[in-house]
Every structure is written in structure tokens, then in C-alpha cells.
Write a protein that holds these residues in place. Structure first.
Motif, mmCIF file in Angstrom:
data_model
loop_
_atom_site.group_PDB
_atom_site.id
_atom_site.type_symbol
_atom_site.label_atom_id
_atom_site.label_comp_id
_atom_site.label_asym_id
_atom_site.label_seq_id
_atom_site.Cartn_x
_atom_site.Cartn_y
_atom_site.Cartn_z
ATOM 1 N N ARG A 230 5.698 4.798 -4.663
ATOM 2 C CA ARG A 230 4.928 3.731 -5.291
ATOM 3 C C ARG A 230 3.759 4.292 -6.080
ATOM 4 N NH1 ARG A 230 5.907 -1.513 -2.834
ATOM 5 N NH2 ARG A 230 7.488 -1.297 -1.201
ATOM 6 N N ASP A 231 3.416 3.601 -7.143
ATOM 7 C CA ASP A 231 2.232 3.923 -7.939
ATOM 8 C C ASP A 231 1.462 2.635 -8.161
ATOM 9 O OD1 ASP A 231 0.394 5.191 -9.679
ATOM 10 O OD2 ASP A 231 1.546 4.499 -11.402
ATOM 11 N N GLY A 232 0.212 2.628 -7.718
ATOM 12 C CA GLY A 232 -0.592 1.422 -7.856
ATOM 13 C C GLY A 232 -0.024 0.243 -7.092
ATOM 14 N N GLY A 233 0.615 0.513 -5.947
ATOM 15 C CA GLY A 233 1.164 -0.553 -5.126
ATOM 16 C C GLY A 233 2.502 -1.070 -5.581
ATOM 17 N N GLU A 234 3.112 -0.438 -6.579
ATOM 18 C CA GLU A 234 4.373 -0.921 -7.138
ATOM 19 C C GLU A 234 5.382 0.212 -7.160
ATOM 20 O OE1 GLU A 234 5.582 -2.259 -11.585
ATOM 21 O OE2 GLU A 234 4.060 -3.487 -10.628
ATOM 22 N N GLY A 235 6.635 -0.081 -6.792
ATOM 23 C CA GLY A 235 7.671 0.937 -6.795
ATOM 24 C C GLY A 235 7.825 1.577 -8.169
ATOM 25 N N ASN B 99 9.692 1.347 -12.913
ATOM 26 C CA ASN B 99 8.691 0.304 -13.095
ATOM 27 C C ASN B 99 8.595 -0.177 -14.533
ATOM 28 O OD1 ASN B 99 7.583 2.664 -14.087
ATOM 29 N ND2 ASN B 99 5.628 2.467 -13.008
ATOM 30 N N VAL B 100 9.274 0.491 -15.461
ATOM 31 C CA VAL B 100 9.279 0.047 -16.854
ATOM 32 C C VAL B 100 10.023 -1.284 -17.004
ATOM 33 C CG1 VAL B 100 10.109 0.644 -19.186
ATOM 34 C CG2 VAL B 100 9.044 2.386 -17.745
ATOM 35 N N PHE B 101 10.952 -1.572 -16.086
ATOM 36 C CA PHE B 101 11.828 -2.734 -16.243
ATOM 37 C C PHE B 101 11.614 -3.767 -15.138
ATOM 38 C CE2 PHE B 101 14.200 0.922 -17.951
ATOM 39 C CZ PHE B 101 14.287 0.511 -19.281
ATOM 40 N N PHE C 21 -3.575 -1.396 -1.494
ATOM 41 C CA PHE C 21 -3.369 -2.106 -2.754
ATOM 42 C C PHE C 21 -3.340 -3.628 -2.601
ATOM 43 C CE2 PHE C 21 -1.198 1.930 -2.545
ATOM 44 C CZ PHE C 21 -1.698 2.605 -3.636
ATOM 45 N N GLY C 22 -3.473 -4.106 -1.371
ATOM 46 C CA GLY C 22 -3.492 -5.549 -1.158
ATOM 47 C C GLY C 22 -2.106 -6.178 -1.127
ATOM 48 N N ARG C 23 -2.088 -7.452 -0.760
ATOM 49 C CA ARG C 23 -0.850 -8.226 -0.713
ATOM 50 C C ARG C 23 -0.665 -8.975 -2.027
ATOM 51 N NH1 ARG C 23 -3.995 -8.601 3.660
ATOM 52 N NH2 ARG C 23 -3.127 -7.970 5.681
#
Length: 955
Positions: free
Chosen positions: A106-111, A152-154, A943-945
Motif C-alpha cells: 500500500r501507498d498512502g493507505g491505498e493498494g 492504483n492508476v486504474f 491512514f484512517g478509515r
């Protein structure tokens, strides 16, 4: 080093099998219906009286994916459209993590990227609509300079199916030790006749950022009644804000201090003189301390737009023409605000009081006087644009002979026009203390006011724009000839050209420490101080900070303990950039990072597919060989001069897959293959980067050999009921060659052959040219490593309770998978210095391959009664390292993580559905270490919910 024993390995696998078996026995025996994979996302008409119930929606998509797995000879797993569109996935990586054997980073809380069966994303090839490609975005450091595909681009809504091919076939594109992932967009001829559409409207809220953003997706498709012409277009748009809060040490290091507990460590204070050995000074110098202990906030703002289009024409059953296009634009900004102390390279002027050491040779707490207190404000603006256009011609020449011609182009352009850092310094601060007794949550306390502008000077200004562009051109021909009803011969050829180009520039500026109003500039490799009336106030080592140049920052919930300092001044980026004229400066070439690679691949394959029975046991198999020739051309800076290096190599890659069907409900699969992955792009280029902050020069190696391995796979699948499966897969990868870092210390900068102009003007080595002549530099490159082994067990279960029971329980189901991996490899590393101020020691250590997680689990419990549905998913990834670290640390990586996501949906009508979803509901912290055994804190952030709520419409 920690090693996975075979006893622990088997014990974990047995526990998982026992748990799954108990769940199967608890619900009894089964029955349900098959559904066609192409129609998995469509609602099925109600069953006629007397018919069995026909599954629809989510359960239909699970069944379709299972059918793809069951019907394949090779090892395949898939997710189809209904499953993707109805889970709280922010992007494709988060969708893929539900497949057995896949973990995500993950980067910045996102896969962002995936790991398949313990091999990192650089070992996975990704094809979009049949064509290999790379999508490139940025992470916490820079744009992706690897072969990894940035998912994460898509948005996940753009794709109709994701297929993961875990074993090799001769007809499958080479380049993977891990898997080939196929991402497929719309297939309009497989849809219903007439005009069809769907629309999703969702709001996304992050509880740390306290921001609400839109997430919109729509699809329109049309097919004529005859089924000869179809078209579709889809779009997805989202805008999100996420906060990352936590701490960071920027690694740990050894160094000699000015004094320890009133003991002078040098003959003169602060600078110069010679070192005086003593018990206190030697202990502090050989222990590890945090280089830049700090707390801060990272704000991530992301805007993602994706478009797909497809046109298909099939004038007859023998001919089908398709044109597919995909566009994605991914804009991201990353803003960081830190309060810190800069021990790195400044230990010589710092006095240490009351140091405390732990058993891992860490100075885990101390008070520092004459410390460099620093606050930073950083902003990076980035934009990724991805384009792909491809055409496919499927033609049946005769009843027994057919071909597919495929061609197209793709481009991924990751641009960073702004990457700015403005720094305030207070270089003689007293009474700063840090305490890492709790490594994950240190206590950092400033002894002087960090809210008073008068204590600071504006000391450094940096801006580092850059760009990475990847381009693919592909032409491919595949043919098939049915020799008879049991044997098919396949042959094909491919031409593919891949270009990787990176460029980088700097506007780095440091203020001269001469007490005048001047600044450092760099021209033609010379570092000079030029007078400037622009700056106004007299400088000491910077320019006086005023309220107009600063702004206050307050740290939120970053996991910090009581007593931590939670507020400080940071530079106002706009005001400071205008005051210094930053963006009016002409960017200088970051010569070491202007480099690239061109690869041209020519290949062909021959494969035979067969089916039949032996001794009453049905079988299906494919066997063949693939040939690939790679012509490589790399350019970059060599000894200060631009150079191009060319080479060629070829590979013969045999492979075989066998599926045995001892009963109607069981499949035994066996596979063996020689596979290869080409080296990391950033390592293939001559030249590299010169780091004047850490006195390290890193260069590439265009003569690296590919990773080559032989893979063995054995699996057993038991389809004990329709829509259900229990599976066990064993795999082993004998890696003959892989790459690793190699370093030497004790060199001078002149020995690198590089000009001083490659150093950042703001770095200590540029500001003090005498440091360039000191034998303190580390020279690092990438070399070919020895072999390694990886073996593992992959377990999976798909259990719909409707197959075993009636009533409410029949609406439940379970998806579960687990992967256990044992791996060993040897790494040449630089470990701690033994003597105070001495060189780092070369060592060989044993551990798993980089990015290999020993244990990973995914489990989903779902409920679906046709109107109301709910799902919860728990995913766990164990601790792993990413490879070599720096400054004497050995193998850095990430701690174990557990994430929980959930969704609830209710169908109000046949055409409208409302939803409530949650991502990262446990608000999991991501812990990163900088030494595998000592477990030194690199960073610990959360990164929070993210809560998503909205509605889905269809027509």
C-alpha cells in the motif's frame, strides 16, 4: 537470521486445512447451478417452475470465476465483473488481494502493487486486453523505475475480469517468475442485445482527513439483435483525500559525537581536532541512533479518471474484429509537514546527555545539546497518464485452423513538475530529547520553542522535477490447428519493443553561511556564492524567518505518547518560494538520473495441447517451448560522460502443464517450466545518482543477467459441490540467478569519476568541498547474485452454504485462502562499523528473498439473499524485508499488517441498489523497520478509515 523451519511450515498449513475441513463438515453436502463466465455480471432470468434456483449477482460471479479455474489446464485464478464492482476496492490491487497467493503493498493507505506466491511485483507481468504493458505512478520517494505495474492508476470498475495465471505455458508471454495477470475491459458482443447501462454514485469519506469526495462510474453498451456488432464505453472518476500520520527516523546510523555526558570526544569542540577514545564516546559512536527522528503529517490528494472503449464486429461465426482503447489520468499531490532533529552528518557538533542503550546496540534514548532542530514543508505534484490502443483479429480459416493477430501501443507517462522542500533550521538548539523505548511510538520532545519564528532561519530550498515514461509496441500472431479432436498444435510469434526513459532536474539551493545576503548556485560543476539583494535580512546560515514566511502546524493523532511535542512552525511554501524566487531559477540537469533502456524482444513458441484418458483416468495437458531474444540498449552517465551500452541475450523456455481427473469432482495439476524475468529497469542503466547528504554514489549495471528459475507446481482441487472448491497447491521456485546490491566504503568522491555538478547544491558535500576528498564515500551498484530457493503451500476454499442447508444459513458463504512460504537466499551487505568512525563491514547474511512474506491469509464471509447482501474481508500479511538497507543496517522492510474491509448492499428495485462500504476499518498502522534483526524503527504511520456510501443504477 530468522529462518522458517519445515516443522512450523507444515504446522501452519495443517491448521488451515483443519479449520476449512471443519467448516465444510459443519454444513453438510451440496448442490447448485453452473453459470457462464461471459455472463457472470448479468442478472439471470427467474427460474421456471420445477427448475432449480439460478444464482445471480455476486454468487454468479464467484461461480463463473470458479469455472474459469476448473476448465483451465494450467493454474489459474480469476475475479469477474460483479465481484470487482461490489467490493470496497479503491483500485485493482485491492481486488486482486482476494486471490490465493496474492498480497499487496500500500501507498498512502491505498493498494499499489502485488506480490504473487512470495515474488514481488517486478516478477509479475501484466497484460491489458492481451498486450503486455506497464502503468507507472509515484510513491513516497519518486516515480516507479521498476518493471512493477502500478495498479492504483486504474479504478476497479473499468474491468470485466482479472485473470491470474500462476504457471507458465509456451503460448504465454515470457518475463514472469511469479504470474501473468490479464486485465480485461468490456466484451460488448457477450452482452445482451440492445442498449444497456449502469451507473454508480458513491461518496468517499476518510475519518482522518475528514474529507468527502465523489466516486462515479458508468457503463454503456450496445449490441445488435444479430450479435454481429457491438460497442461499449465505460468511465470512472474519483477524488479522495487521505491523511497519513506518524513518525519516521529516516534510518539509524553510527557516528562520533562532540561529547558524551560531559566527556569531550575531540580535542577541539564542534569541529576540527582529533578523536579521543573513551568508554563513553566509543559506546555512543558504535551504537546506532536515529538519523532524523521526527513526527509529521502526509496529506494525499488523488484524482483518478479512467475511460475504456470497445468496438467488436463479427460478420460471421468465423470472423471477429475488436478494437479496444483505455485511458487513465491519475493526479496526485503529496504534502508533508515535519518537526525533526537533523543528526545525520551533524553528530560532530552535538553533545549527548544520559544516553540509554538496548540489547540490539541502539541508543534508544538521549538528550541532545547543540542539535540541529529542523522543520520541513514538502509538496510534490504528480500526474500519470496511461494510453493504450489495441486491435485483435480472430479468424477461423477452416473448421480445424484458426489464428489471432494482435497489435497495439501503450504509453505510461509519470510526470512530477513540482517536488519542493523548504527548510527552517535552528542549529544550536538545547535540550532536545528522544525516547525509542517503544520503537513504534517514540517520544520526541523539543527543549526550545519551535513555535517562535525568531529561533529559525530559512536554510534550504529544493525543487526536483522529474519524469518517467514507459512505452510498449506489440505485434503478435497466434495460430491453432486441431490435428484431431484430442490434439491441438499452437504456434506463434511476437515482436515487442519497450522503452523506459527517466529524466530529473534540480533547483536545489542552500544559503551560504557567510553572514551575508547571498545564496549558493551551481553552474558548470562549480559551487559558488552569489550576492543577491532579493533576500533582504542579513544571514547567519540562512535568512531570518518572519511570520509571513511561516505557518503553524499541529500534529493530530499520530500514535504519539503523552509528553510529545505536537506543534511547530513550518515554512509557508508559497511565501517562501516567492521570497527566494525558487521557480524562476533555471533547472539544472540531475545528470545521473537522466537515463533509459530500450528492449526489443523477438520471440516464437510451439505448443501441443492434448486430452484423453490413460488407465481410465481422463487428462488434459499442454507442453511446448518458447524462444525469446532480447536486444538491450541502455544509456546514462559513465564517469561524467553520456554513454550507451548495448547487449543481447536469448532464452529457451520449455514448459508443461498436466491436469488429471481421477473423479468428476477432483483435479490434480502438475506443472514444470523454465522462466525468466528481466532485471530492474533502474539497475540496467549506466550512471545513477550521487547523494551528497549520505556520501553515497549509486550506479547501474547494464550487464546484469535476467532472473532465471525453474518452477515446479503440484495442486489438488476438490469440487465437492457446485460453486464450491477446496484446493491445495505446492510450489517450488529454484532461482538460478538474481540481482543484489554490492557496496564498498572508504572511497573519495574523485574515485567515482563524477563531476561535482552531480551533487545537490544543498548537500553537505557540495557546501564543503573538503568532504569530497575524504575517504568516507560508499560506492554502490547492482551485481548478479547466486541462486536461491522458494517453496510454499497455497490453500483455498470457496464454500457457499446454500449447497448444504436451507433457510437463512443458505444465504451465507465463505471464501478463504492462506499461503505459507519458505525461502532462502544469501545477501552481500554492509553491516555496522566496529571501530568508532570506522568503515562499514562487508558481510554475507541469509534470509528470505526480498518481499517474500512467510505467512499470508485472506478470508471473506458473505451473505446474499437476492435483495440484501453483506461481506466482510480480513487480510493478513506477515513481516518481510525488501532487500539491502543502508548506513550499516541489514535488510529493511515492513512489519505484519492486518486489514479489514466490509460492505452492505440493499436492492430497492431491480434497477436500483444502495450501498455502505468500509475500507481499512481497523485503521491499521504500517510499521517499517530498517534492520531485520535489530528491528529499528524506520516509520510507523496510519491512514484512517475510509467509508463509502452511494447507489448503483442499471437499465
Amino acid at each position: 537470521m530468522i529462518k522458517s523451519g519445515s516443522r512450523e511450515f507444515s504446522k501452519n498449513a495443517t491448521k488451515f486445512l483443519s479449520a476449512v475441513s471443519l467448516s465444510v463438515l459443519a454444513v453438510g453436502t451440496a448442490h447448485a447451478q453452473d453459470a457462464a463466465a461471459d455472463n457472470a455480471a448479468a442478472e439471470t432470468a427467474p427460474a421456471e417452475e420445477g427448475d432449480a434456483i439460478v444464482v445471480t449477482g455476486f454468487r454468479a460471479s464467484l461461480e463463473a470465476a470458479l469455472n474459469l479455474k476448473r476448465d483451465s489446464v494450467a493454474a489459474v485464478d480469476a475475479i469477474v465483473a460483479e465481484d470487482i464492482a461490489k467490493f470496497p476496492d479503491q483500485n485493482l490491487a485491492e481486488s486482486l488481494q482476494r486471490i490465493p497467493g496474492i498480497s499487496i503493498s500500500r501507498d498512502g493507505g491505498e493498494g499499489r502493487s502485488i506480490t504473487v506466491r512470495g515474488l514481488s511485483s517486478q516478477f509479475t507481468r501484466v497484460r491489458v486486453n492481451g498486450m503486455e504493458t506497464i502503468a507507472t505512478s509515484t510513491d513516497g520517494a519518486s516515480a516507479n523505475r521498476d518493471r512493477a505495474f502500478d495498479f492504483n492508476v486504474f479504478a476497479s470498475e473499468l474491468f470485466s475480469s482479472l485473470v491470474v495465471r500462476k504457471t507458465a505455458e509456451a503460448s504465454l508471454d515470457e518475463g514472469s517468475l511469479g504470474a501473468v495477470v490479464d486485465l480485461n475491459t468490456g466484451n460488448p458482443l457477450a452482452g445482451r442485445a440492445g442498449l444497456n447501462g449502469a451507473l454508480s454514485v458513491v461518496g468517499s469519506y476518510n475519518d482522518l482527513a475528514k474529507d468527502l469526495g465523489p466516486r462515479l462510474a458508468g457503463l454503456l453498451s450496445w449490441r445488435n439483435d444479430a450479435g454481429t456488432l457491438g460497442a461499449s464505453i465505460s468511465a470512472a472518476y474519483s477524488k479522495t483525500s487521505t491523511l497519513e500520520l506518524g513518525n519516521n527516523s529516516v534510518r539509524w546510523a553510527q557516528a562520533r559525537f562532540d561529547g558524551v555526558d560531559a566527556t569531550n570526544c575531540f580535542t577541539t569542540a564542534n569541529s576540527g581536532g582529533t578523536y579521543v577514545s573513551s568508554t563513553a564516546c566509543d559506546r555512543a559512536a558504535t551504537a546506532f541512533h536515529p538519523r532524523i527522528p521526527r513526527y509529521g503529517e502526509v496529506a494525499h490528494d488523488r484524482e483518478r479518471l479512467g475511460l475504456t472503449g470497445s468496438v467488436q464486429y463479427s460478420p460471421s461465426d468465423a470472423t471477429k474484429l475488436s478494437i479496444d482503447a483505455l485511458f487513465s489520468k491519475y493526479d496526485a499531490s503529496r504534502e508533508e509537514q515535519w518537526g525533526e532533529v537533523l543528526l545525520r552528518s551533524n553528530e560532530r557538533s552535538i553533545n549527548v546527555v544520559n544516553p540509554i542503550y538496548d540489547a540490539n546496540n541502539n541508543m534508544i534514548s538521549a538528550t541532545l545539546n547543540d542539535a540541529w532542530v529542523r522543520t520541513e514543508h514538502y509538496l510534490r505534484e504528480s500526474q500519470t497518464k496511461f494510453y493504450q490502443v489495441g486491435g485483435t483479429w480472430d479468424q477461423d480459416v477452416t473448421d480445424n485452423l484458426r489464428f489471432t493477430a494482435l497489435g497495439g501501443v501503450s504509453k505510461s507517462n509519470a510526470d512530477i513538475p513540482v517536488e519542493t522542500t523548504i527548510i527552517f533550521d535552528d542549529r544550536d538548539a538545547q535540550g532536545y530529547s528522544y525516547d525509542y523505548t517503544d520503537m513504534a511510538r517514540p517520544k520526541l520532545t523539543f527543549g526550545t520553542s519551535v513555535m517562535d519564528p525568531a529561533n529559525f532561519q530559512l536554510a534550504e530550498i529544493r525543487d526536483r522535477p522529474s519524469n518517467v515514461t514507459n512505452r510498449f509496441k506489440t505485434a503478435q500472431l497466434r495460430t491453432e490447428w486441431d490435428v484431431n479432436e484430442n490434439i491441438t498444435l499452437k504456434a506463434g510469434a511476437v515482436w515487442r519493443r519497450f522503452n523506459f526513459d527517466a529524466e530529473a532536474y534540480t533547483r536545489d539551493t542552500a544559503v551560504c553561511g557567510n553572514g551575508g545576503t547571498s545564496r549558493v548556485t551551481s553552474t558548470a560543476g562549480t559551487i559558488t556564492c552569489s550576492a543577491s539583494s532579493l533576500f533582504g535580512p542579513t544571514a547567519v546560515y540562512g535568512f531570518a524567518v518572519t511570520p509571513a514566511l511561516s505557518q503553524s502546524f499541529s500534529l493530530g493523532n499520530a500514535g504519539q505518547p503523552a509528553g510529545n511535542t505536537n506543534g511547530w512552525l513550518v515554512p509557508n511554501l508559497d511565501a517562501a518560494a516567492a521570497f527566494t524566487g525558487l521557480y524562476s531559477l533555471t533547472p539544472a540537469n540531475d545528470a545521473g538520473n537522466i537515463r533509459g533502456v530500450q528492449e526489443t524482444t523477438k520471440g516464437a513458441y510451439l505448443q501441443a495441447d492434448a486430452k484423453g484418458d490413460v488407465l481410465g483416468i481422463e487428462y488434459a495437458l499442454n507442453a511446448g517451448i518458447r524462444y525469446a531474444k532480447t536486444d538491450q540498449s541502455s544509456y546514462g552517465l559513465v564517469s561524467g560522460v553520456a554513454a550507451t551500452v548495448t547487449r543481447s541475450y536469448d532464452d529457451w523456455l520449455p514448459s508443461a502443464n498436466l491436469a488429471l481427473y481421477p473423479t468428476e469432482s477432483t483435479i490434480v495439476r502438475v506443472a514444470v517450466a523454465d522462466v525468466m524475468t528481466r532485471p530492474t529497469l533502474g539497475s540496467l542503466t549506466p550512471g545513477g545518482s550521487a547523494d551528497g547528504f549520505n556520501y553515497r554514489v549509486t550506479s547501474g549495471n547494464p550487464f546484469l543477467n535476467p532472473y532465471r528459475a525453474r518452477n515446479y507446481d503440484l495442486s489438488l482441487e476438490w469440487y465437492f459441490a457446485p460453486q464450491a472448491v477446496l484446493s491445495l497447491a505446492l510450489f517450488q521456485k529454484d532461482v538460478g540467478t538474481f540481482t543484489q546490491s554490492a557496496s564498498i566504503t572508504g572511497a573519495t568522491f574523485a574515485q567515482t569519476g563524477l563531476p561535482a555538478s552531480v551533487l545537490s547544491p544543498a548537500s553537505p558535500a557540495a557546501l564543503n568541498p573538503a568532504q569530497q576528498a575524504e575517504p568516507r564515500w560508499t560506492l554502490a551498484t547492482t551485481v548478479n547474485g547466486s541462486g536461491a530457493k522458494l517453496k510454499g503451500i497455497e490453500l483455498a476454499a470457496q464454500i457457499p452454504f446454500s449447497a448444504f442447508t436451507d433457510g437463512m444459513l443458505s444465504n451465507f458463504g465463505v471464501l478463504a485462502n492462506a499461503t505459507f512460504i519458505d525461502s532462502n537466499a544469501s545477501f552481500n551487505v554492509q553491516g555496522p562499523a566496529i571501530a568508532p568512525g570506522g568503515a562499514l563491514q562487508n558481510a554475507v547474511v541469509s534470509n528470505t528473498l526480498g518481499n517474500v512474506t512467510k505467512k499470508a491469509f485472506n478470508g471473506t464471509l458473505y451473505y446474499d439473499d437476492g435483495k440484501f447482501s453483506a461481506r466482510g474481508m480480513l487480510s493478513y500479511r506477515g513481516r518481510y524485508h525488501e532487500g539491502a538497507s543502508g548506513t550499516g543496517n541489514i535488510l529493511e522492510g515492513y512489519g505484519a499488517t492486518t486489514n479489514f474491509d466490509a460492505s452492505v448492499r440493499y436492492k430497492l428495485t431491480e434497477w436500483m441498489e444502495v450501498s455502505l462500504e468500509g475500507n481499512n476499518l481497523l485503521d491499521t498502522y504500517r510499521y517499517r523497520f530498517t534492520d531485520f534483526d535489530a528491528d529499528r524503527n524506520y516509520e510507523n504511520n496510519h491512514f484512517g478509515r475510509t467509508i463509502l456510501f452511494g447507489a448503483r443504477f442499471k437499465m
